[in-house]
Motif scaffolding. Structure first.
Motif, PDB file in Angstrom:
ATOM      1  N   THR A 188     -46.593  11.957  28.100  1.00 21.23           N
ATOM      2  CA  THR A 188     -47.626  11.809  29.468  1.00 21.23           C
ATOM      3  C   THR A 188     -49.152  12.186  29.054  1.00 21.23           C
ATOM      4  O   THR A 188     -50.212  11.949  29.673  1.00 21.23           O
ATOM      5  CB  THR A 188     -47.154  12.622  30.589  1.00 21.23           C
TER       6      THR A 188
ATOM      7  N   TYR B 122     -53.511  10.657  30.386  1.00 26.61           N
ATOM      8  CA  TYR B 122     -54.681  11.205  30.774  1.00 26.61           C
ATOM      9  C   TYR B 122     -55.656  10.931  29.584  1.00 26.61           C
ATOM     10  O   TYR B 122     -57.025  11.031  30.015  1.00 26.61           O
ATOM     11  CB  TYR B 122     -54.224  12.672  30.953  1.00 26.61           C
ATOM     12  N   ARG B 123     -55.310  10.950  28.517  1.00 28.94           N
ATOM     13  CA  ARG B 123     -56.268  10.744  27.191  1.00 28.94           C
ATOM     14  C   ARG B 123     -56.820   9.620  27.483  1.00 28.94           C
ATOM     15  O   ARG B 123     -58.252   9.205  27.506  1.00 28.94           O
ATOM     16  CB  ARG B 123     -55.633  11.075  26.070  1.00 28.94           C
TER      17      ARG B 123
ATOM     18  N   ALA C 197     -51.312  22.890  25.379  1.00 32.71           N
ATOM     19  CA  ALA C 197     -51.690  22.053  23.770  1.00 32.71           C
ATOM     20  C   ALA C 197     -51.124  22.599  22.618  1.00 32.71           C
ATOM     21  O   ALA C 197     -51.304  24.037  22.461  1.00 32.71           O
ATOM     22  CB  ALA C 197     -53.135  21.915  23.921  1.00 32.71           C
TER      23      ALA C 197
ATOM     24  N   ARG D 259     -56.044  24.408  37.921  1.00 30.36           N
ATOM     25  CA  ARG D 259     -56.321  23.379  39.063  1.00 30.36           C
ATOM     26  C   ARG D 259     -55.478  23.410  40.290  1.00 30.36           C
ATOM     27  O   ARG D 259     -54.427  24.100  40.199  1.00 30.36           O
ATOM     28  CB  ARG D 259     -56.093  21.957  38.385  1.00 30.36           C
TER      29      ARG D 259
ATOM     30  N   GLY E  29     -45.418  16.926  28.897  1.00 32.46           N
ATOM     31  CA  GLY E  29     -46.753  17.153  29.504  1.00 32.46           C
ATOM     32  C   GLY E  29     -46.718  18.563  30.208  1.00 32.46           C
ATOM     33  O   GLY E  29     -46.690  19.546  29.451  1.00 32.46           O
TER      34      GLY E  29
ATOM     35  N   SER F 231     -58.463  16.429  30.039  1.00 33.36           N
ATOM     36  CA  SER F 231     -58.184  17.688  30.820  1.00 33.36           C
ATOM     37  C   SER F 231     -59.006  17.642  32.273  1.00 33.36           C
ATOM     38  O   SER F 231     -58.572  18.008  33.425  1.00 33.36           O
ATOM     39  CB  SER F 231     -58.469  18.827  30.236  1.00 33.36           C
TER      40      SER F 231
HETATM   41  O1   DC Z   1     -50.693  16.953  26.140  1.00 37.12           O
HETATM   42  P1   DC Z   1     -52.174  16.577  25.506  1.00 37.12           P
HETATM   43  O2   DC Z   1     -52.847  17.705  25.177  1.00 37.12           O
HETATM   44  O3   DC Z   1     -52.226  15.237  25.032  1.00 37.12           O
HETATM   45  O4   DC Z   1     -52.818  16.542  27.208  1.00 37.12           O
HETATM   46  C1   DC Z   1     -54.002  16.263  27.527  1.00 37.12           C
HETATM   47  C2   DC Z   1     -54.584  16.733  28.761  1.00 37.12           C
HETATM   48  O5   DC Z   1     -54.107  15.917  29.629  1.00 37.12           O
HETATM   49  C3   DC Z   1     -54.188  17.980  29.020  1.00 37.12           C
HETATM   50  O6   DC Z   1     -55.202  18.847  28.515  1.00 37.12           O
HETATM   51  C4   DC Z   1     -54.055  18.114  30.375  1.00 37.12           C
HETATM   52  C5   DC Z   1     -53.637  16.543  30.807  1.00 37.12           C
HETATM   53  N1   DC Z   1     -52.207  16.461  31.317  1.00 37.12           N
HETATM   54  C6   DC Z   1     -52.047  16.907  32.477  1.00 37.12           C
HETATM   55  O7   DC Z   1     -52.678  17.434  33.237  1.00 37.12           O
HETATM   56  N2   DC Z   1     -50.678  16.712  32.701  1.00 37.12           N
HETATM   57  C7   DC Z   1     -49.810  16.201  32.017  1.00 37.12           C
HETATM   58  N3   DC Z   1     -48.412  15.865  32.447  1.00 37.12           N
HETATM   59  C8   DC Z   1     -50.249  15.687  30.504  1.00 37.12           C
HETATM   60  C9   DC Z   1     -51.464  16.080  30.103  1.00 37.12           C
END
Ligand code: DC
Length: 211
Positions: free
Chosen positions: A33, A37-38, A11, A172, A114, A84
């Motif tokens: 992407t 998830y958000r 991030a 994870r 992502g 997350s």
């Molecule tokens: O890029 P971001 O900070 O908006 O993403 C938010 C959360 O989404 C991040 O902490 C983990 C998850 N994420 C993910 O697991 N896989 C992705 N391709 C994009 C985001």
């Protein structure tokens, strides 16, 4: 013409900015992407009144709409944590997989940013970038962003939020955040936005010319 640019990284490293600029420069479509998830995380929190239920999150991911992606408030730190958390659920990731894979293959070129684009979503991408920056720089950047929206934002809280997410996202079991072996590392700690974008554009230009 099919051409995919995969951009991963933690991030606030600048991957969104780089991804948007590359997409603009080459006329490619762009998919953030993290927003998927958000959107799932925000909806799951709302339905569970602050608690995420894995089955509900899966159902939300399976029925995610364009409207869900344009809702207000998806950029808050609270939603980032929820994102997350749902992102660590294999069923949620599985539900979002086909859409992302299809996007990566769309005609006219695509840029996806992502955590698992180069490793899982599009391992065959023509260009793979892993955009990083030091913890301090990332925290300061995210702090400035959030502070502009909410004056009560604290740097220490922002730094902790990023740390927690980095750890969860990288540890994870399914599709952990990591640079694919063939990704080019772009450390933006000491780079201006323009310089980071210029490096990424130059790299894509070189490969695009050969595609
Ligand atoms: O890029 P971001 O900070 O908006 O993403 C938010 C959360 O989404 C991040 O902490 C983990 C998850 N994420 C993910 O697991 N896989 C992705 N391709 C994009 C985001």
């Amino acid at each position: 013409m099919q051409f995919t640019v995969a951009i991963d990284g933690p991030a606030a490293a600048g991957k969104g900015t780089v991804a948007r600029a590359v997409a603009d420069e080459f006329g490619f479509a762009h998919l953030d992407t993290g927003l998927l998830y958000r959107a799932v995380g925000a909806k799951a929190m709302m339905r569970g009144r602050g608690v995420i239920d894995a089955e509900i999150a899966e159902e939300i991911a399976k029925t995610l709409s364009e409207e869900d992606l344009t809702r207000e408030g998806l950029r808050t730190a609270r939603v980032a944590q929820a994102a997350s958390k749902v992102a660590a659920l294999p069923a949620v990731r599985a539900a979002l997989l086909a859409f992302q894979k299809a996007f990566a293959k769309r005609k006219g070129g695509a840029v996806l940013d992502g955590r698992d684009i180069g490793t899982v979503i599009c391992p065959e991408a023509e260009v793979k970038l892993y955009v990083t920056a030091s913890d301090e720089v990332r925290a300061a950047r995210r702090y400035a962003e959030l502070k502009a929206k909410n004056p009560d934002t604290l740097l220490e809280t922002v730094a902790m939020d990023l740390r927690q997410r980095d750890i969860r996202d990288a540890s994870r079991d399914v599709a952990p955040m990591r640079a694919s072996d063939d990704a080019l590392l772009l450390d933006t700690s000491e780079l201006s936005i323009d310089a980071a974008v210029a490096e990424a554009v130059a790299l894509v230009k070189e490969r695009f010319g050969k595609a």
